[in-house]
Scaffold this motif. Structure first.
Motif, PDB file in Angstrom:
ATOM      1  N   LEU A  30      -6.619   8.436  -1.213  1.00 30.22           N
ATOM      2  CA  LEU A  30      -5.320   8.449  -1.886  1.00 30.22           C
ATOM      3  C   LEU A  30      -4.173   8.122  -0.937  1.00 30.22           C
ATOM      4  N   ALA A  31      -4.428   8.180   0.351  1.00 33.37           N
ATOM      5  CA  ALA A  31      -3.351   8.037   1.336  1.00 33.37           C
ATOM      6  C   ALA A  31      -3.062   6.588   1.674  1.00 33.37           C
ATOM      7  N   LEU A  63      -8.653  12.570   0.001  1.00 31.71           N
ATOM      8  CA  LEU A  63      -7.301  12.461   0.548  1.00 31.71           C
ATOM      9  C   LEU A  63      -7.117  11.144   1.287  1.00 31.71           C
ATOM     10  N   ARG A  64      -8.108  10.753   2.048  1.00 31.97           N
ATOM     11  CA  ARG A  64      -8.016   9.468   2.752  1.00 31.97           C
ATOM     12  C   ARG A  64      -7.899   8.329   1.750  1.00 31.97           C
ATOM     13  N   PRO A  95      -0.737   3.200  -0.056  1.00 24.26           N
ATOM     14  CA  PRO A  95       0.144   2.803  -1.158  1.00 24.26           C
ATOM     15  C   PRO A  95      -0.550   1.969  -2.226  1.00 24.26           C
ATOM     16  N   LEU A 152      -2.937   4.197  -4.164  1.00 25.82           N
ATOM     17  CA  LEU A 152      -2.186   5.131  -4.994  1.00 25.82           C
ATOM     18  C   LEU A 152      -1.663   4.418  -6.235  1.00 25.82           C
TER      19      LEU A 152
END
Lengths: 107, 107
Positions: free
Chosen positions: A27-28, A24-25, A30, A33
């Motif tokens: 992917l968090a 999650l970190r 921009p 991502l």
DNA sequence: TGACAATTTCGAGGAACGTCGTACTATGGA
DNA sequence: TCCATAGTACGACGTTCCTCGAAATTGTCA
């Protein structure tokens, strides 16, 4: 001359070592991502230079390292170029639906 | 007596205003992930005091604000206590599989 | 061998984040 | 009315994170 490959030996976490928090970190952000979306779309390996990101190459290296350390992407060295790919299977196995949910987000 | 509720009016983003980046950032913290897991498990509203987290109350308020601003949770005021709940429907609609994938992670 | 291309490493600056303690507001009960 | 309770607002502090430029490493090709 010295055979000391100063390059990091491209270490990836095993599937068992991956954590949802690290993913999650990873992917968090921009930029990261955007990288994941491009890898997901191309469905093939993409070199660092083939990624379109609004940052410098050294910053790109930093982001790829975070994605790799989290287990989101895999890197394969071939000459001077490094090819990156999404670890879809591992992600789907560990966190079924997570990646698809992220990719389903509009824009 | 003055009806001036100095409390923040508990503003939540509409479904259209939620972004996957904000949601991922909100989930990418151990304390907030613990909160989400507890809300998912209890299947009912939970007051701030009912959440078991290893931080102070002021820090908890901060985390709940981030989760609420991202659209992950909803808050309902009732007297002096605030009840929190997961916005499952909105999350599943926008990012199908994301929440379930996160919750499926071992531990 | 020598030049070039692809990427990493290092160090540094600045912004964002998590944490806390204290003070504050608001509600409810004795 | 007074006090306890539930939670928020405000700074402040230290750490982590993103970013860059410059220098270094490695492989390829002429």
């Amino acid at each position: 001359m010295a055979a000391t490959t100063h390059l990091t030996p491209l270490v990836h976490p095993e599937r068992d070592e991956m954590t949802v928090e690290a993913v999650l970190r990873a992917l968090a952000d921009p930029v990261r991502l955007a990288i994941v979306r491009q890898l997901a779309r191309s469905e093939a390996e993409v070199s660092c230079g083939g990624l379109e990101v609004p940052v410098t190459k050294s910053t790109l290296t930093h982001h790829l390292g975070i994605l790799r350390t989290a287990g989101v992407i895999a890197g394969r060295q071939d000459g001077t170029t490094r090819f990156n790919s999404l670890r879809r299977n591992d992600l789907d196995e560990l966190f079924p639906g997570l990646l698809d949910g992220v990719l389903a987000a509009r824009r």
